[in-house]
Design an enzyme around this catalytic site. Structure first.
Site, mmCIF file in Angstrom:
data_model
loop_
_atom_site.group_PDB
_atom_site.id
_atom_site.type_symbol
_atom_site.label_atom_id
_atom_site.label_comp_id
_atom_site.label_asym_id
_atom_site.label_seq_id
_atom_site.Cartn_x
_atom_site.Cartn_y
_atom_site.Cartn_z
ATOM 1 N N SER A 112 46.330 27.150 49.962
ATOM 2 C CA SER A 112 45.510 27.687 48.884
ATOM 3 C C SER A 112 44.020 27.704 49.199
ATOM 4 C CB SER A 112 45.808 26.917 47.614
ATOM 5 O OG SER A 112 45.216 27.549 46.528
ATOM 6 N N HIS A 113 43.243 26.983 48.401
ATOM 7 C CA HIS A 113 41.789 27.023 48.531
ATOM 8 C C HIS A 113 41.275 26.035 49.577
ATOM 9 C CE1 HIS A 113 43.005 23.852 45.925
ATOM 10 N NE2 HIS A 113 41.870 23.251 46.155
ATOM 11 N N ASP A 276 41.024 33.095 45.945
ATOM 12 C CA ASP A 276 41.093 31.978 46.892
ATOM 13 C C ASP A 276 41.981 32.309 48.094
ATOM 14 O OD1 ASP A 276 43.539 31.905 45.548
ATOM 15 O OD2 ASP A 276 43.714 29.736 45.742
ATOM 16 N N ASP A 278 45.056 31.915 48.957
ATOM 17 C CA ASP A 278 46.386 32.530 48.802
ATOM 18 C C ASP A 278 46.432 33.528 47.644
ATOM 19 O OD1 ASP A 278 46.133 30.436 46.961
ATOM 20 O OD2 ASP A 278 48.288 30.139 46.838
ATOM 21 N N ASP A 280 45.794 33.331 44.321
ATOM 22 C CA ASP A 280 46.239 33.050 42.955
ATOM 23 C C ASP A 280 45.105 32.604 42.026
ATOM 24 O OD1 ASP A 280 45.990 30.583 44.103
ATOM 25 O OD2 ASP A 280 48.029 29.901 43.645
ATOM 26 N N ARG A 281 43.922 32.325 42.586
ATOM 27 C CA ARG A 281 42.800 31.918 41.720
ATOM 28 C C ARG A 281 41.824 33.071 41.522
ATOM 29 N NH1 ARG A 281 41.059 25.729 42.777
ATOM 30 N NH2 ARG A 281 43.163 24.890 43.084
ATOM 31 N N SER A 364 41.150 25.288 36.634
ATOM 32 C CA SER A 364 40.872 25.345 38.068
ATOM 33 C C SER A 364 40.901 26.786 38.580
ATOM 34 C CB SER A 364 41.895 24.497 38.808
ATOM 35 O OG SER A 364 43.216 24.905 38.454
ATOM 36 N N LYS A 375 50.037 31.838 39.087
ATOM 37 C CA LYS A 375 48.769 32.369 38.639
ATOM 38 C C LYS A 375 48.400 33.522 39.566
ATOM 39 C CE LYS A 375 46.114 28.551 40.791
ATOM 40 N NZ LYS A 375 47.040 27.551 41.277
#
Ligand code: VG1
Ligand code: CO
Length: 538
Positions: A112-113, A276, A278, A280-281, A364, A375
């Site tokens: 992720s991030h 981010d 991947d 999703d953010r 987040s 998300k």
């Protein structure tokens, strides 16, 4: 030819908030990734002949592990794998592929991030047939298997060519290499009014989208610049790189500074967004206005019926416990339920599957809906664009009008990163020890350790964070991160409700100053951790 390879367990292969995340050199140990992947397969039943979706965020080591997953899926009896071209899939696109093609599940390679590269982080996550992160029942079973694993199965076939779309075979298993963007882009066009957004662009509206050298580059180029027709150059840092070009692909005011400096002062684009590692953010900003993720959830929920995908209204809203209560006020006004779940998207799955919630969010930088079971960064960006296209107001005007109508939930998260594990645990213990004595002091009316009873499967999840609740509705929440790979990260979430519109323009840290001081003194963070201030404030 299928080989059964003898192995011994590794310690600590416990999936956290979102899969197993470790430093790359840890994953590079012989058998390390294989042990975890076999433990996933050994925790599942009935996948013989079925489809597995595979993809990742393109970070360092992604290319190697994708090939390992393919060989192990073939050896374990999957009938077909669907892999994103070059082994790439954003997390929400993987979720959509699983659902759309009725796959048995999926394996998403991402941290992720977290930073990437040879010394950065890597991760492996299993998603179930609903497209969502495996629930705790499955992640607990996976962890148990990692502790007793004695062998894994793998073919000795050569690497599959993932550069071009097409179908090939590994043993008896079909390998289908698919375009990572097209199915996802089609879904977005069903949910949002692309013509309205095109009309907005025609009126001169401009945006910048920062893909941060990570997975959303190809999605941004195809959807924002390609299908919608934003000018070339709208997408920044749009090529996914194994080390994210040295970026820390975490879309917040600290790490997306390049974007923030372009949009916030004014004179530049009307709207800024970032995603981010991947995909999703999301980060949402306008001229002079940073939209907190908690406010973004509330605003999108309040405006959802302006978009075609949600024109019929929402069945409910769900937010993670530390997320501000701004969404609760919208739910109350709409007369729909608002659910409060532990941190991590896996807890939204049951509510979405049961049709109890339509839109979900986390403080987040995570927002999403029932269109997938993760998300979804670009989804949030497109929903904002659709709302902006309908309302024809600036981001700042929309946010301020929302506060005037509902009041403002001032909100901030203070992270103390890479604290010594013992020190972080002692902070949490100090808080737990004070739970019964804190009510009555400092305006605190209740204090507890959050537990969640899932209304669908009736599972109970305990110890999800310490909550201090104040008589004026303010809250301080403490929890330890479940995604870090070095030491412990203490997260402190601070919230205060302000109904008075004449006080909505105060700077956030100032508006929360008294609570911030209390958040530090109550568990004596400085003495226990040696930190007098957080390392990241969002
Ligand atoms: C963090 C966030 C949480 C989010 C999780 C995965 O977890 O707080 O809200 O669901 O990351 O997001 P933690 O345990 O470190 O607080 V992602 O985009 O890293 O998959
Ligand atoms: Co992510």
């Amino acid at each position: 030819m299928i080989h059964t390879i003898a192995t011994t367990p590794f310690e600590g292969q416990k999936p956290g908030t979102s899969g197993l995340r470790k430093k790359v050199p840890v994953f590079q140990q012989r058998h390390y990734a294989e042990n975890f992947i076999q433990s996933i397969f050994d925790s599942l039943e009935g996948f013989q002949g079925q489809t597995l979706v595979i993809g990742g965020d393109g970070r360092y080591y992604n290319a190697e592990v994708v090939q390992t997953v393919i060989r192990m899926a073939a050896a374990n009896g999957f009938g077909r794998v669907m892999v994103g071209r070059n082994g790439l899939l954003s997390t929400p696109a993987a979720s959509h592929l699983i659902r759309r093609h009725r796959a048995f599940g999926g394996i998403v390679l991402s941290a992720s991030h977290n930073p990437g590269g040879p010394d950065g982080d890597f991760g492996i996550k299993y998603n179930a047939a609903n497209g969502g992160p495996a629930p705790e029942k499955i992640t607990d079973a996976i962890f148990a298997k990692t502790k007793s694993i004695a062998s894994y199965k793998i073919t000795d076939t050569p690497d599959v060519d993932l550069n071009s779309i097409g179908i090939s075979k590994v043993g008896n298993m079909t390998v289908e290499v698919v375009d990572p963007v097209s199915d996802y882009a089609a879904l977005m066009q069903q949910l949002f009014d692309f013509d309205q957004i095109r009309a907005l662009i025609k009126s001169g509206f401009r945006m910048k989208f920062d893909a941060m050298g990570a997975i959303t580059g190809p999605y941004g180029h195809a959807i924002l610049e390609g299908i919608l027709g934003f000018p070339a150059g709208t997408v920044m840092n749009g090529t996914p790189l194994p080390d994210f070009g040295g970026h820390h692909p975490d879309p917040n005011l600290v790490h997306a500074k390049e974007l923030v400096d372009l949009v916030m002062p004014g004179g530049g684009p009307d709207f800024g967004a970032a995603s981010d590692g991947d995909g999703d953010r999301n980060l949402i900003i306008g001229r002079g206005m940073y939209v907190t993720p908690s406010d973004s959830l509330a605003i999108l929920a309040a405006n959802a019926t302006l978009t075609p995908g949600y024109a019929g209204g929402l069945s409910g809203i769900a937010r993670s416990m530390p997320t501000s209560a701004a969404a609760d006020r919208v739910a109350a006004k709409l007369g729909i339920p608002c659910y409060e779940t532990p941190t991590g998207w896996k807890f939204f799955g049951n509510l979405l599957d049961a049709g109890m919630a339509t839109i979900c969010g986390e403080e987040s930088f995570g927002t999403g809906s029932n269109h997938v079971r993760e998300k979804d960064g670009l989804w949030a960006v497109l929903m904002w664009l659709n709302v902006l296209a309908r309302r024809r107001q600036s981001v700042a005007d929309i946010v301020k009008a929302h506060w005037r109508e509902y009041g403002r939930n001032f909100y901030s998260r203070h992270d103390y990163e890479e604290v010594e594990t013992d020190a972080a645990n002692s902070v949490m213990k100090a808080l737990r020890d004070q739970l019964s004595t804190l009510p009555g002091q400092h305006g605190i009316i209740a204090a507890d350790d959050f537990a969640y009873d899932d209304p669908v499967d009736h599972s109970r999840t305990t110890a999800q964070g310490i909550r201090l609740m104040f008589e004026d509705g303010s809250r301080i929440v403490y929890r330890l991160s479940g995604t870090g790979t070095a030491g412990a990260t203490l997260r402190v979430y601070i919230e205060r409700y302000e109904p008075d519109a004449s006080r909505h323009d105060i700077e956030t840290q100032e508006a929360l100053a008294d609570l911030i001081a209390l958040s530090r003194s109550i568990p004596d963070i400085a003495r226990r951790t040696g930190r007098t201030a957080p390392s990241v404030i969002t």
